[in-house]
Design a protein around this motif. Structure first.
Motif, PDB file in Angstrom:
ATOM      1  N   GLU A 156       0.832  -1.206   0.000  1.00  0.00           N
ATOM      2  CA  GLU A 156       0.000   0.000   0.000  1.00  0.00           C
ATOM      3  C   GLU A 156       0.869   1.260   0.000  1.00  0.00           C
ATOM      4  O   GLU A 156       0.575   2.229  -0.695  1.00  0.00           O
ATOM      5  CB  GLU A 156      -0.922  -0.001   1.213  1.00  0.00           C
ATOM      6  N   LEU A 157       1.940   1.247   0.765  1.00  0.00           N
ATOM      7  CA  LEU A 157       2.839   2.402   0.794  1.00  0.00           C
ATOM      8  C   LEU A 157       3.504   2.628  -0.561  1.00  0.00           C
ATOM      9  O   LEU A 157       3.634   3.771  -1.012  1.00  0.00           O
ATOM     10  CB  LEU A 157       3.893   2.219   1.876  1.00  0.00           C
ATOM     11  N   LEU A 158       3.911   1.543  -1.223  1.00  0.00           N
ATOM     12  CA  LEU A 158       4.508   1.689  -2.553  1.00  0.00           C
ATOM     13  C   LEU A 158       3.510   2.230  -3.565  1.00  0.00           C
ATOM     14  O   LEU A 158       3.852   3.060  -4.410  1.00  0.00           O
ATOM     15  CB  LEU A 158       5.066   0.343  -3.031  1.00  0.00           C
ATOM     16  N   GLU A 159       2.274   1.770  -3.487  1.00  0.00           N
ATOM     17  CA  GLU A 159       1.235   2.286  -4.381  1.00  0.00           C
ATOM     18  C   GLU A 159       1.003   3.771  -4.134  1.00  0.00           C
ATOM     19  O   GLU A 159       0.849   4.560  -5.069  1.00  0.00           O
ATOM     20  CB  GLU A 159      -0.069   1.505  -4.178  1.00  0.00           C
ATOM     21  N   LEU A 160       0.967   4.178  -2.863  1.00  0.00           N
ATOM     22  CA  LEU A 160       0.780   5.586  -2.524  1.00  0.00           C
ATOM     23  C   LEU A 160       1.931   6.422  -3.061  1.00  0.00           C
ATOM     24  O   LEU A 160       1.718   7.482  -3.664  1.00  0.00           O
ATOM     25  CB  LEU A 160       0.657   5.758  -1.015  1.00  0.00           C
ATOM     26  N   LEU A 161       3.160   5.958  -2.858  1.00  0.00           N
ATOM     27  CA  LEU A 161       4.319   6.709  -3.342  1.00  0.00           C
ATOM     28  C   LEU A 161       4.323   6.818  -4.861  1.00  0.00           C
ATOM     29  O   LEU A 161       4.702   7.864  -5.408  1.00  0.00           O
ATOM     30  CB  LEU A 161       5.611   6.064  -2.847  1.00  0.00           C
ATOM     31  N   THR A 162       3.904   5.774  -5.543  1.00  0.00           N
ATOM     32  CA  THR A 162       3.821   5.813  -7.006  1.00  0.00           C
ATOM     33  C   THR A 162       2.797   6.856  -7.456  1.00  0.00           C
ATOM     34  O   THR A 162       3.065   7.663  -8.356  1.00  0.00           O
ATOM     35  CB  THR A 162       3.439   4.437  -7.557  1.00  0.00           C
ATOM     36  N   THR A 163       1.647   6.877  -6.804  1.00  0.00           N
ATOM     37  CA  THR A 163       0.606   7.845  -7.151  1.00  0.00           C
ATOM     38  C   THR A 163       1.054   9.264  -6.826  1.00  0.00           C
ATOM     39  O   THR A 163       0.862  10.190  -7.623  1.00  0.00           O
ATOM     40  CB  THR A 163      -0.702   7.515  -6.413  1.00  0.00           C
ATOM     41  N   LEU A 164       1.682   9.452  -5.662  1.00  0.00           N
ATOM     42  CA  LEU A 164       2.190  10.771  -5.299  1.00  0.00           C
ATOM     43  C   LEU A 164       3.258  11.248  -6.275  1.00  0.00           C
ATOM     44  O   LEU A 164       3.327  12.439  -6.598  1.00  0.00           O
ATOM     45  CB  LEU A 164       2.757  10.752  -3.884  1.00  0.00           C
ATOM     46  N   SER A 165       4.070  10.322  -6.764  1.00  0.00           N
ATOM     47  CA  SER A 165       5.101  10.673  -7.742  1.00  0.00           C
ATOM     48  C   SER A 165       4.464  11.198  -9.028  1.00  0.00           C
ATOM     49  O   SER A 165       4.918  12.195  -9.600  1.00  0.00           O
ATOM     50  CB  SER A 165       5.975   9.454  -8.029  1.00  0.00           C
ATOM     51  N   MET A 166       3.399  10.531  -9.475  1.00  0.00           N
ATOM     52  CA  MET A 166       2.698  10.974 -10.683  1.00  0.00           C
ATOM     53  C   MET A 166       2.080  12.358 -10.475  1.00  0.00           C
ATOM     54  O   MET A 166       2.211  13.248 -11.319  1.00  0.00           O
ATOM     55  CB  MET A 166       1.606   9.963 -11.067  1.00  0.00           C
ATOM     56  N   VAL A 167       1.441  12.562  -9.327  1.00  0.00           N
ATOM     57  CA  VAL A 167       0.830  13.862  -9.026  1.00  0.00           C
ATOM     58  C   VAL A 167       1.914  14.941  -8.979  1.00  0.00           C
ATOM     59  O   VAL A 167       1.757  16.020  -9.563  1.00  0.00           O
ATOM     60  CB  VAL A 167       0.049  13.809  -7.694  1.00  0.00           C
ATOM     61  N   HIS A 168       3.021  14.642  -8.332  1.00  0.00           N
ATOM     62  CA  HIS A 168       4.109  15.613  -8.212  1.00  0.00           C
ATOM     63  C   HIS A 168       4.673  15.971  -9.588  1.00  0.00           C
ATOM     64  O   HIS A 168       4.945  17.142  -9.879  1.00  0.00           O
ATOM     65  CB  HIS A 168       5.215  15.045  -7.315  1.00  0.00           C
ATOM     66  N   ARG A 169       4.830  14.977 -10.454  1.00  0.00           N
ATOM     67  CA  ARG A 169       5.342  15.228 -11.811  1.00  0.00           C
ATOM     68  C   ARG A 169       4.387  16.141 -12.575  1.00  0.00           C
ATOM     69  O   ARG A 169       4.818  17.067 -13.273  1.00  0.00           O
ATOM     70  CB  ARG A 169       5.517  13.896 -12.555  1.00  0.00           C
ATOM     71  N   ARG A 170       3.072  15.912 -12.429  1.00  0.00           N
ATOM     72  CA  ARG A 170       2.083  16.766 -13.116  1.00  0.00           C
ATOM     73  C   ARG A 170       2.133  18.194 -12.564  1.00  0.00           C
ATOM     74  O   ARG A 170       2.034  19.166 -13.299  1.00  0.00           O
ATOM     75  CB  ARG A 170       0.670  16.205 -12.964  1.00  0.00           C
ATOM     76  N   LEU A 171       2.309  18.325 -11.256  1.00  0.00           N
ATOM     77  CA  LEU A 171       2.365  19.658 -10.654  1.00  0.00           C
ATOM     78  C   LEU A 171       3.660  20.381 -11.000  1.00  0.00           C
ATOM     79  O   LEU A 171       3.680  21.614 -11.071  1.00  0.00           O
ATOM     80  CB  LEU A 171       2.193  19.561  -9.139  1.00  0.00           C
ATOM     81  N   ASP A 172       4.743  19.632 -11.228  1.00  0.00           N
ATOM     82  CA  ASP A 172       6.004  20.266 -11.640  1.00  0.00           C
ATOM     83  C   ASP A 172       5.857  21.011 -12.949  1.00  0.00           C
ATOM     84  O   ASP A 172       6.511  22.035 -13.163  1.00  0.00           O
ATOM     85  CB  ASP A 172       7.115  19.213 -11.789  1.00  0.00           C
ATOM     86  N   SER A 173       4.999  20.520 -13.840  1.00  0.00           N
ATOM     87  CA  SER A 173       4.834  21.172 -15.146  1.00  0.00           C
ATOM     88  C   SER A 173       3.608  22.092 -15.171  1.00  0.00           C
ATOM     89  O   SER A 173       3.265  22.647 -16.212  1.00  0.00           O
ATOM     90  CB  SER A 173       4.729  20.122 -16.250  1.00  0.00           C
ATOM     91  N   ALA A 174       2.946  22.259 -14.036  1.00  0.00           N
ATOM     92  CA  ALA A 174       1.741  23.111 -13.956  1.00  0.00           C
ATOM     93  C   ALA A 174       2.149  24.584 -13.875  1.00  0.00           C
ATOM     94  O   ALA A 174       3.310  24.924 -13.674  1.00  0.00           O
ATOM     95  CB  ALA A 174       0.922  22.736 -12.737  1.00  0.00           C
ATOM     96  N   HIS A 175       1.162  25.438 -14.057  1.00  0.00           N
ATOM     97  CA  HIS A 175       1.412  26.868 -13.927  1.00  0.00           C
ATOM     98  C   HIS A 175       0.306  27.503 -13.060  1.00  0.00           C
ATOM     99  O   HIS A 175      -0.812  27.011 -13.015  1.00  0.00           O
ATOM    100  CB  HIS A 175       1.502  27.561 -15.294  1.00  0.00           C
ATOM    101  N   VAL A 176       0.664  28.576 -12.366  1.00  0.00           N
ATOM    102  CA  VAL A 176      -0.279  29.285 -11.515  1.00  0.00           C
ATOM    103  C   VAL A 176      -1.132  30.194 -12.378  1.00  0.00           C
ATOM    104  O   VAL A 176      -0.625  30.908 -13.248  1.00  0.00           O
ATOM    105  CB  VAL A 176       0.467  30.113 -10.446  1.00  0.00           C
ATOM    106  N   VAL A 177      -2.422  30.135 -12.141  1.00  0.00           N
ATOM    107  CA  VAL A 177      -3.363  30.964 -12.899  1.00  0.00           C
ATOM    108  C   VAL A 177      -3.511  32.299 -12.169  1.00  0.00           C
ATOM    109  O   VAL A 177      -3.823  32.326 -10.977  1.00  0.00           O
ATOM    110  CB  VAL A 177      -4.739  30.262 -13.020  1.00  0.00           C
ATOM    111  N   PRO A 178      -3.254  33.397 -12.871  1.00  0.00           N
ATOM    112  CA  PRO A 178      -3.347  34.722 -12.208  1.00  0.00           C
ATOM    113  C   PRO A 178      -4.770  35.087 -11.835  1.00  0.00           C
ATOM    114  O   PRO A 178      -5.713  34.621 -12.312  1.00  0.00           O
ATOM    115  CB  PRO A 178      -2.800  35.689 -13.244  1.00  0.00           C
TER     116      PRO A 178
END
Length: 77
Positions: free
Chosen positions: A55-77
């Protein structure tokens, strides 16, 4: 997504239906993960909640995907 659907952090252009769905889906995924793992020590004794290594590995995998998506995100003014 705060308020009535305007994203503060956009993971895409949020123009087409599929882009809006993707934005909403990621927001719901993050909300769900937060709800599932929110400070369990304050809500129930740790002795009664088993978290497996899998379960912890699955959580870390999902968090990694979310983090990667947020790394390329931009703040909306």
């Amino acid at each position: 997504m705060p308020g009535q659907g305007t994203a503060r952090v956009a993971i895409n252009a949020n123009v087409t239906g599929p882009e809006l769905d993707e934005q909403k889906g990621l927001a719901n995924l993050v909300k769900g993960m937060f709800s599932m793992y929110r400070n369990p020590a304050a809500h129930e004794p740790r002795l009664h909640r088993t978290v497996t290594d899998e379960e912890l590995l699955e959580l870390l995998t999902t968090l990694s995907m979310v983090h990667r998506r947020l790394d390329s995100a931009h703040v909306v003014p």
